[in-house]
Structures are given as C-alpha cells and as structure tokens.
Design an enzyme around this catalytic site. Sequence first.
Site, mmCIF file in Angstrom:
data_model
loop_
_atom_site.group_PDB
_atom_site.id
_atom_site.type_symbol
_atom_site.label_atom_id
_atom_site.label_comp_id
_atom_site.label_asym_id
_atom_site.label_seq_id
_atom_site.Cartn_x
_atom_site.Cartn_y
_atom_site.Cartn_z
ATOM 1 N N TYR A 118 -13.610 6.557 9.370
ATOM 2 C CA TYR A 118 -12.147 6.416 9.433
ATOM 3 C C TYR A 118 -11.648 6.851 10.813
ATOM 4 O O TYR A 118 -10.896 6.133 11.484
ATOM 5 C CB TYR A 118 -11.536 7.286 8.331
ATOM 6 C CG TYR A 118 -10.033 7.309 8.276
ATOM 7 C CD1 TYR A 118 -9.316 6.201 7.844
ATOM 8 C CD2 TYR A 118 -9.328 8.463 8.629
ATOM 9 C CE1 TYR A 118 -7.926 6.236 7.773
ATOM 10 C CE2 TYR A 118 -7.952 8.505 8.556
ATOM 11 C CZ TYR A 118 -7.253 7.394 8.126
ATOM 12 O OH TYR A 118 -5.884 7.433 8.060
ATOM 13 N N GLY B 71 0.805 -1.227 0.000
ATOM 14 C CA GLY B 71 0.000 0.000 0.000
ATOM 15 C C GLY B 71 0.834 1.271 0.000
ATOM 16 O O GLY B 71 2.047 1.244 -0.225
HETATM 17 N N1 SER Z 1 -4.291 10.754 4.789
HETATM 18 C C1 SER Z 1 -5.467 10.302 5.460
HETATM 19 C C2 SER Z 1 -6.687 10.664 4.715
HETATM 20 O O1 SER Z 1 -6.703 11.717 4.118
HETATM 21 C C3 SER Z 1 -5.550 10.881 6.835
HETATM 22 O O2 SER Z 1 -4.721 10.189 7.689
HETATM 23 O O3 SER Z 1 -7.615 9.952 4.747
#
Ligand code: SER
Length: 335
Positions: A143, A11
């Site tokens: 998230y 990833g």
């Molecule tokens: N880079 C990630 C996002 O934008 C945040 O940790 O989802």
Amino acid sequence: MKNILIIGATGQIGSELTMRLRKEYGGDNVVAGYIRGAEPKGELLESGPSAEVDITNPTQIAEAVDKYNVDTIYNLAALLSAVAEAKPQLAWKIGVGGLYNCLEISREKKCALFTPSSIGSFGPDTPADKTPQDTIQRPQTIYGVTKVTGEMLSDYYARRFGVDTRSVRFPGLISYVAPPGGGTTDYAVDIYYSAVKGEEFKCPLKPGTFMDMMYMPDALRAAIEIMEADPARLKHRNSFNIASMSFDPEIIYNKIREYIPDFRMTYELDPLRQKIADSWPNSLDDTCAREEWDWHPEYDLDAMTRDMISHLRQKFGIPAPAAIHHQAPSLEPAF
Ligand code: SER
C-alpha cells in the site's frame, strides 16, 4: 465551472465526497464513477450522473471524461493496507497502473487530478513524531509503495507535462457513513460501532500504538480545498501532510467512556495490522499545508466522538440514555 469525475465514488471516501462535491458544484456536474458490483444507490444514484469507470480500463475513463466534459478527476480507487498485503499484485495494478491511466488521460484531456496519499507512505526509518513534510519515505507495505510511487509519478507529470496534480496524505479516516474495509486504522471506526451497540470491543492493536486520525468532514474539506488552492502559493503538490489528532487505543477508549461509561474493550492483537501500524508515524507535521493553502482541522477527538456517537445512535435507532440525575435523599420519613 468544474465538471468532476470521481473514480471510486461508492467507496469509503467517495460516497461522502461525491455528495459533498455535488452540494458545492451542482449535482449534474459531478459524475459518480463506480465499478461493477458496487453500483451507486439511493441519494448517490439520484443526485447526479453516474458511469461505470474501472480505473484499470483507460477507455472507460476517457469515455466518461469526454461524455461529461470533465476537467477535474478525483481518483479514489485503492485497496487499503491490510487487504493490499493479501493481494499485492492487484494493489499495484489499481494503485499505480490505475493512477498511470488517470495521469495519461489528464495529460491528453487537460484535467486536474487529485489522488490521495496516506500516512502509509512512510516507513520505519521515517521520524515518527511530528513527521516532517519532506523526509524519508521507505514504506514496507505494498500500500505504501504504491502511495510513494503515486506521489512521485504525479509530481513528475506536473513538472514534465504541466498536469495539475495535487494530493494530501490522509491519516486514518473516521466516519459513520460508509464502513471502511481492510485498513490498519479502521479499529478507530469499529470501536464506535461496538460502543454504540453495547458490545465489547476487541482491539486489534496494542496500547501505545499512536497514529494520526481525522474525522471525515475535515478530510472532505481538505480534498476540496487543495484542488481550489491558488497554484502560485503551492511549493509542494504530491503530497501534503495534513493532521488533526493523534491517539492510541487507550485514549480513544477512555474518551468514548466519558459518554458511554459501561463500554468495555479487551485486546485481541492482529499481528499484521500491528506490524503495519508500528511502521507508520505517530503524528505528522502539517505546517506546509497550513502555510501553502491555509489548511486547518475543525474536529478534535472530543468533538468527533460526540458527533460519531450521536449519528451512530440515529443510524441504528438506539435512543440516547436519559441523563442520570443524582437525587438528593428524601428528608420525608419513609412511613
Ligand atoms: N486508512 C488507511 C489504512 O489503514 C491508511 O491510509 O490502510
């Protein structure tokens, strides 16, 4: 001697962290865990062992840990913020169910465990500027919910079972290697690709949207240094604020124009990403990381911009324009 398993090795972070850890600890001691359909290729495949390890499959994790005598797991499996909003159930399954599998296996087999958290673990009630280490965390994205849950569950396993869990809250990560997918901070990667290719950039976030960002080499070093830190000095574990730069679209655009003056940016707002970005802090206070394990960033916006432009030009075979010399007018008569 460390024997490391990286889950999510192909990833955005994993593909670079795997190579970096192999340099540090030896290729044979770092196993690249991948999911079907995202198999390692090239240098990543050739420089050390790899194993199919789906984080939602505890048997696969346990088998890889046993086979390679793993003592340290880097858990990098996640759906980024915008994609997670489209698939919240899967985001929970990977972010929390997957972490639970890693924690249980780490408890049974005595592994240390790194699981990144994020600026996304904060929410609109969090103090936005110089966000403290210990503060309100009420994120409004799935998230963020998985990240806060992960921080608490990891601290619980450390306290209750003595599992050596550690973590940092990553800002938006910027790199020229693996393109990110589905994040809110990814515009700050895409903008460099457009600039170097000579394309106009359509920015999905409005001016004044500040977020913490970090160049990938600093992020990789943070992930290694936190796992190497003296545990006696750690008052926190899951998870440390780390920071290196904070900017909005106008600031990064103007910085790039210092090196590519013809570059143009317009705004085409993405309401989902704007809403997510507005709920995240503008800048984190990383004093605790500096005090407890000597964290310090090496790249600022200028150093990162020069490095990104130069590597992306190499990647796409685009020569750097010759330096423009302003010629003094000739004093010779024209005839
Ligand atoms: N880079 C990630 C996002 O934008 C945040 O940790 O989802």
